[in-house]
Design a protein around this motif. Structure first.
Motif, PDB file in Angstrom:
ATOM      1  N   ARG A   8     -11.407   2.330  -7.049  1.00 20.02           N
ATOM      2  CA  ARG A   8     -12.346   1.224  -7.189  1.00 20.02           C
ATOM      3  C   ARG A   8     -13.300   1.263  -5.995  1.00 20.02           C
ATOM      4  NH1 ARG A   8      -7.504  -1.262  -9.404  1.00 20.02           N
ATOM      5  NH2 ARG A   8      -7.879  -1.408 -11.649  1.00 20.02           N
ATOM      6  N   PRO A  36      -7.804   4.214   0.356  1.00 17.02           N
ATOM      7  CA  PRO A  36      -8.663   3.045   0.596  1.00 17.02           C
ATOM      8  C   PRO A  36      -9.314   3.084   1.970  1.00 17.02           C
ATOM      9  CG  PRO A  36      -6.607   2.371  -0.432  1.00 17.02           C
ATOM     10  CD  PRO A  36      -6.451   3.822  -0.086  1.00 17.02           C
ATOM     11  N   GLU A  57     -10.041   0.292  -3.058  1.00 21.88           N
ATOM     12  CA  GLU A  57      -8.616   0.302  -3.424  1.00 21.88           C
ATOM     13  C   GLU A  57      -8.371   1.347  -4.493  1.00 21.88           C
ATOM     14  OE1 GLU A  57      -8.585  -3.250  -6.780  1.00 21.88           O
ATOM     15  OE2 GLU A  57      -8.247  -3.789  -4.672  1.00 21.88           O
ATOM     16  N   GLY A  59      -6.020   1.889  -7.819  1.00 25.79           N
ATOM     17  CA  GLY A  59      -5.171   1.133  -8.734  1.00 25.79           C
ATOM     18  C   GLY A  59      -5.028   1.831 -10.057  1.00 25.79           C
ATOM     19  N   GLU A  83      -8.957  -3.029   4.743  1.00 32.13           N
ATOM     20  CA  GLU A  83      -8.874  -4.098   3.751  1.00 32.13           C
ATOM     21  C   GLU A  83      -9.241  -5.450   4.344  1.00 32.13           C
ATOM     22  OE1 GLU A  83      -6.921  -7.347   1.515  1.00 32.13           O
ATOM     23  OE2 GLU A  83      -6.324  -6.586   3.494  1.00 32.13           O
TER      24      GLU A  83
END
Length: 659
Positions: A8, A36, A57, A59, A83
């Motif tokens: 993402r 990430p 991220e 996923g 993050e």
């Protein structure tokens, strides 16, 4: 069958419609590198090219059958977007109806390959150690404010009034006592194994803070986050901040986002300074970004200054920030001086003139003026109207005593000038800048050294021997041992500026200058009366902020309420306001001001203001952001021929609304 893994990615683009996470397939050869936080390049079909982005991220795909484009390349193994930083950037952008990528562009420096290679080859930095005697010193400094040490350790939101005096370090460097206070708070935080982020308005404040920290902490414990530094040095400093070892970060407004490890303190000095307001989109003030960050990450938040802004005072009034007073109240000796009638001392009353003469026998004297230059304003000698250039209508000014008036815009000399109103040909100097004031004082005090300190003549520190220091507001140098007297001129002119916060600004300018005085020395404020003068004389700046806040509340002016501005084509602004009224039923009937047509714009441009309560902030910003995205999508294909349609622009938390 294993779940389909996707990356993402946040696209690094100013286009509002791209402000979301896009799913991309991870090719087998990039599985190990696609983690990430790294920089990536990805294809974007709508633009037909490969663009930069951040992998936020990794996923699982919601739809295993949906075709996805694949990551093009992982640019660097450095995880530059942790993050914690993305969460802050996302929340700040949502609060300001802006884009997260615009926030990150202010924080993350561009990649420098050589600096990154040096970072990868170097060992991880070790956690700095705070010597026991240094910790005791910090606790002693913080002890001047009862409960401040425990409040910092507990992660509270605090407001303190800094001591208004200069201090001299063992190496002879002169700094403000405020820098020592913030240094002590950072030392106390670092001793607990947490990082501290100290945010100041400009490089002069950074130098004072760096000098205070250098006297008590090792060099590798302090990281400078400054946009003025060379690009490789700034990128290397950013990579150091990403390490697990805590540190103390000092910098300007963008440093408030610095993703230091286990941040235990964010401190902001002088939050009323306009330099802490971000001019670039989404235009979030460092104070508001710090509040969002503290709410997400915890840790202490400290607002310090010689004055109290109405923004911080509002937070104190609602209980969101706690005021921590000092055990012993410190204040300079302020004298309110009436203007004199004599020609030789037209700007300086006799009482202040005598105080300056006496102070010059022992050390330097500071004279603060409103503007730089010789004569920034020139008027017609007959009708007293401001003199304008006959070529471009720009204002005339005089650079020095022996030069002709010239235009501030085009630079042409005003030879053969005639007034456009009365046809007069004479000119009169209507104001005195720093250089003209220095000339006048040099004649009034012969055989006295005169120093000019302004943007064209930067001076950071002066010696303790007698001298007249003529400085513009904010450019005052520090004096060894403090100034023996401070003279504040042009206060009445400063207060005439058309600005909602001019009273706050003047009180801050004067208070910061008064804080440079030696203990017991006088501070003369010339020709000013009223609430601002009383607040300075009694050194009760928080009380002035409370009175200002009380006056603005019934008028619904910031910061009693939040204000957003909308600017764009008439159709775009009208549509956004219509959508806002439909989605926010609790909006007050008088919440919207305008729209008003902006003069001289082609194609036509409208501007409107929206006033709303803080509790309505999330829904109002969500609606405005949706309108910006919808308008950007509608305007992707410009009309053939003629000028393009202006896009809708939204700015939230406008400090001084002015249609």
């Amino acid at each position: 069958m294993s779940a389909r893994r996707v990356a993402r990615v946040l696209i690094d683009s100013p286009l509002p419609q791209l402000d979301r996470l896009f799913d991309y397939d991870i090719p087998p050869e990039l599985v190990d590198a696609a983690v990430p936080g790294v920089r990536v390049k990805v294809p974007l079909r709508s633009l037909g090219r490969v663009v930069d982005g951040y992998l936020v991220e990794v996923g699982e795909a919601a739809d295993a059958e949906r075709p996805l484009s694949a990551l093009d390349v992982v640019v660097s193994p450095a995880r530059v977007l942790p993050e914690r930083l993305y969460r802050v950037a996302r929340r700040v952008a949502d609060r300001a109806a802006g884009s997260a990528s615009d926030v990150l562009r202010l924080v993350i420096p561009r990649r420098m390959v050589r600096a990154e290679k040096a970072w990868a080859a170097a060992p991880a930095p070790a956690a700095p150690e705070v010597a026991p005697e240094t910790l005791r010193w910090a606790q002693e400094v913080l002890g001047a404010y009862p409960g401040l040490t425990s409040a910092l350790a507990a992660g509270e939101r605090l407001a303190v009034d800094a001591p208004p005096r200069p201090l001299t370090l063992p190496d002879g460097t002169v700094i403000g006592a405020w820098a020592v206070l913030l240094c002590a708070a950072a030392v106390s935080t670092l001793a607990q194994g947490h990082s501290a982020v100290l945010v100041v308005p400009d490089h002069r404040d950074q130098e004072q803070l760096a000098a205070a920290l250098a006297a008590h902490l090792p060099g590798d414990a302090v990281v400078r986050d400054d946009a003025r530094r060379p690009a490789p040095a700034r990128y290397a400093a950013y990579l150091r901040v990403l390490a697990d070892a805590p540190c103390v970060v000092i910098g300007n407004r963008s440093a408030v986002y610095s993703p230091a490890a286990r941040t235990g303190l964010v401190a902001i000095w002088n939050d009323g300074d306009p330099l802490l307001g971000e001019p670039l989109s989404p235009g979030v003030h460092a104070r508001d970004a710090a509040l969002v960050r503290q709410e997400l990450e915890g840790g202490a938040l400290l607002f310090a200054g010689h004055t109290r802004t109405t923004d911080v005072e509002r937070l104190v009034a609602v209980g969101w920030v706690r005021d921590v007073p000092a055990v012993r109240r410190q204040s300079p000796r302020v004298v309110l001086s009436a203007p004199a009638d004599g020609l030789a001392q037209a700007r300086i009353p006799s009482q202040a003139f005598a105080a300056v003469r006496e102070a010059l026998t022992t050390g330097p004297v500071l004279v603060q003026v409103a503007r730089p230059g010789y004569a920034p304003v020139v008027v017609c000698a007959d009708c007293r109207r401001p003199a304008r250039c006959v070529h471009c209508t720009g204002p005339l000014r005089v650079r020095s005593a022996r030069r002709l008036p010239e235009c501030s815009w085009c630079g042409r000399a005003a030879t053969g000038w005639r007034c456009g109103h009365c046809e007069g040909s004479g000119l009169r100097l209507a104001s005195a800048g720093s250089e003209r004031t220095a000339d006048e004082l040099g004649r009034a005090f012969p055989n006295t050294r005169v120093i000019v300190a302004d943007a064209d003549h930067p001076v950071t520190q002066v010696e303790g021997r007698p001298a007249l220091v003529v400085a513009t507001r904010g450019a005052e140098p520090l004096a060894d041992g403090g100034y023996r007297a401070v003279l504040l001129l042009d206060g009445d002119r400063m207060l005439l500026a058309e600005d909602l916060r001019i009273g706050e600004f003047c009180l801050r300018w004067w208070s910061d200058a008064a804080a440079l005085v030696a203990p017991g020395a006088p501070v003369h404020l010339v020709g000013v009366t009223g609430p601002v003068a009383r607040a300075l004389a009694t050194w009760t700046q928080p009380a002035y902020a409370r009175s200002e806040l009380a006056e603005r509340a019934p008028l619904k002016m910031p910061p009693a309420v939040r204000v957003a501005s909308l600017e764009g084509s008439p159709a775009s602004v009208s549509q956004a306001l219509e959508t806002l009224r439909a989605e926010v039923p609790g909006l007050a009937p008088d919440a919207v001001i305008g729209p008003a047509r902006q003069p001289g714009e082609d194609p036509p441009l409208d501007r409107a203001l929206v006033r709303f309560e803080y509790a309505q902030g999330s829904v109002v910003c969500r609606s405005l952001r949706a309108s910006v995205v919808a308008d950007a999508v509608r305007g992707r294909r410009p009309r053939r021929g003629g000028p393009g349609r202006p896009t809708l622009r939204v700015r939230v938390d406008v400090p001084d609304p002015d249609l």
